[in-house]
Scaffold this motif. Structure first.
Motif, PDB file in Angstrom:
ATOM      1  N   ALA A 189      14.313   7.864  -1.937  1.00 39.58           N
ATOM      2  CA  ALA A 189      13.418   6.930  -2.053  1.00 39.58           C
ATOM      3  C   ALA A 189      12.186   7.763  -1.899  1.00 39.58           C
ATOM      4  O   ALA A 189      12.096   8.401  -1.090  1.00 39.58           O
ATOM      5  CB  ALA A 189      13.355   5.674  -0.984  1.00 39.58           C
ATOM      6  N   VAL A 190      11.032   7.696  -2.882  1.00 41.63           N
ATOM      7  CA  VAL A 190       9.930   8.460  -3.013  1.00 41.63           C
ATOM      8  C   VAL A 190       8.894   7.447  -3.077  1.00 41.63           C
ATOM      9  O   VAL A 190       8.875   6.571  -3.755  1.00 41.63           O
ATOM     10  CB  VAL A 190      10.094   9.300  -4.080  1.00 41.63           C
ATOM     11  N   LYS A 191       8.023   7.724  -2.261  1.00 37.44           N
ATOM     12  CA  LYS A 191       6.839   6.845  -2.230  1.00 37.44           C
ATOM     13  C   LYS A 191       5.397   7.750  -2.374  1.00 37.44           C
ATOM     14  O   LYS A 191       5.155   8.442  -1.609  1.00 37.44           O
ATOM     15  CB  LYS A 191       6.605   6.049  -0.681  1.00 37.44           C
ATOM     16  N   PHE A 192       4.695   7.248  -3.419  1.00 33.18           N
ATOM     17  CA  PHE A 192       3.635   8.220  -3.874  1.00 33.18           C
ATOM     18  C   PHE A 192       2.567   7.300  -3.051  1.00 33.18           C
ATOM     19  O   PHE A 192       2.477   6.042  -3.143  1.00 33.18           O
ATOM     20  CB  PHE A 192       3.522   7.880  -5.504  1.00 33.18           C
ATOM     21  N   LEU A 193       1.508   8.050  -2.611  1.00 34.41           N
ATOM     22  CA  LEU A 193       0.320   7.468  -1.826  1.00 34.41           C
ATOM     23  C   LEU A 193      -1.061   8.222  -2.266  1.00 34.41           C
ATOM     24  O   LEU A 193      -1.480   9.111  -1.799  1.00 34.41           O
ATOM     25  CB  LEU A 193       0.626   7.805  -0.338  1.00 34.41           C
ATOM     26  N   LYS A 238     -15.699   2.529  -2.354  1.00 31.33           N
ATOM     27  CA  LYS A 238     -14.502   2.210  -1.382  1.00 31.33           C
ATOM     28  C   LYS A 238     -13.440   3.203  -1.715  1.00 31.33           C
ATOM     29  O   LYS A 238     -13.262   3.626  -2.767  1.00 31.33           O
ATOM     30  CB  LYS A 238     -14.173   0.857  -1.164  1.00 31.33           C
ATOM     31  N   ILE A 239     -12.406   3.330  -0.794  1.00 31.86           N
ATOM     32  CA  ILE A 239     -11.109   4.116  -1.027  1.00 31.86           C
ATOM     33  C   ILE A 239      -9.828   3.037  -0.858  1.00 31.86           C
ATOM     34  O   ILE A 239      -9.970   2.073  -0.125  1.00 31.86           O
ATOM     35  CB  ILE A 239     -10.958   5.089  -0.127  1.00 31.86           C
ATOM     36  N   LEU A 240      -9.084   3.445  -1.736  1.00 28.67           N
ATOM     37  CA  LEU A 240      -7.508   2.677  -1.649  1.00 28.67           C
ATOM     38  C   LEU A 240      -6.368   3.489  -1.656  1.00 28.67           C
ATOM     39  O   LEU A 240      -6.657   4.721  -2.561  1.00 28.67           O
ATOM     40  CB  LEU A 240      -7.325   1.614  -2.748  1.00 28.67           C
ATOM     41  N   VAL A 241      -5.486   3.559  -0.954  1.00 29.31           N
ATOM     42  CA  VAL A 241      -4.345   4.363  -0.998  1.00 29.31           C
ATOM     43  C   VAL A 241      -3.162   3.328  -1.271  1.00 29.31           C
ATOM     44  O   VAL A 241      -2.385   2.797  -0.514  1.00 29.31           O
ATOM     45  CB  VAL A 241      -4.160   4.912   0.428  1.00 29.31           C
ATOM     46  N   PRO A 242      -2.768   3.265  -2.714  1.00 29.74           N
ATOM     47  CA  PRO A 242      -1.812   2.291  -2.906  1.00 29.74           C
ATOM     48  C   PRO A 242      -0.452   2.780  -2.941  1.00 29.74           C
ATOM     49  O   PRO A 242      -0.279   3.758  -3.567  1.00 29.74           O
ATOM     50  CB  PRO A 242      -2.005   1.814  -4.618  1.00 29.74           C
TER      51      PRO A 242
END
Length: 205
Positions: free
Chosen positions: A129-133, A176-180
């Motif tokens: 499982a890979v989670k891109f941030l 603003k910043i978002l880390v989806p």
């Protein structure tokens, strides 16, 4: 003079009884009933079925046939329609690269380093499982209401192992910043050697 129908003696007209036999004098042979008198009409015997065309049953048969034809046509359409490939989700109302409304790289900044902005590990069932941030910074002056990314994992030779399109509908106000978090799984025996990410769509509020 008339002749009595009972004994044959002549009787004067108008006399009610015959002088020979004393019975009422008959005026002559009985007059047959007029031809226009009502006649008995033979009726159908009790319980005899009368055959009549059943139109309602025919209408039901036609309706059932039409419904069956529509169902078959629908099943044929579903069977012939190309199936959507996994990971082909699309962001509705997004502007895409090549459009004059697509933000420049210095207006909507996407920072992604596989060594710093990703998490990888085996799942309980085996696959990786890979989670891109990625870190997304909004300098467009407008509120972003959705992002679409293309994520990909490659092997040591640079060959694609798995790829998909991922949509995040989080909002990013100006400055603003978002880390989806963007997730993708890889086969158990094929851990990716490198990760790639590309912004493919932006939707503004």
């Amino acid at each position: 003079m008339i002749r009595c129908q009972n004994c044959g003696v002549e009787v004067e007209e108008g006399r009610g009884f015959c002088p020979g036999c004393g019975k009422p004098a008959a005026a002559g042979p009985e007059t047959p009933a007029p031809s226009d008198a009502p006649r008995a009409v033979p009726m159908l015997s009790f319980g005899q079925r009368r055959e009549e065309p059943d139109k309602s049953r025919r209408v039901i048969y036609v309706a059932v046939a039409v419904v069956a034809a529509l169902l078959l046509a629908g099943l044929a359409y579903l069977a012939s329609r190309p199936a959507a490939r996994p990971g082909e989700e699309r962001l509705e109302g997004a502007v895409r690269p090549g459009s004059p409304d697509f933000p420049a790289a210095d207006k909507l900044v996407v920072e992604f380093d596989p060594n710093e902005n990703a998490e990888i590990g085996p799942t309980a069932l085996g696959p990786w499982a890979v989670k891109f941030l990625p870190v997304v910074r909004n300098f467009t002056g407008r509120t972003v209401s959705g992002l679409e990314f293309h994520v990909e994992g490659v092997d040591l030779k640079g060959q694609t192992i798995r790829q998909r399109t991922v949509v995040n509908r989080g909002e990013i106000e100006p400055n603003k910043i978002l880390v989806p978090p963007l997730s993708i799984n890889f086969p158990q025996d094929n851990k990716p050697a490198d990760l790639k990410l590309r912004l493919t769509g932006v939707r503004f509020k």
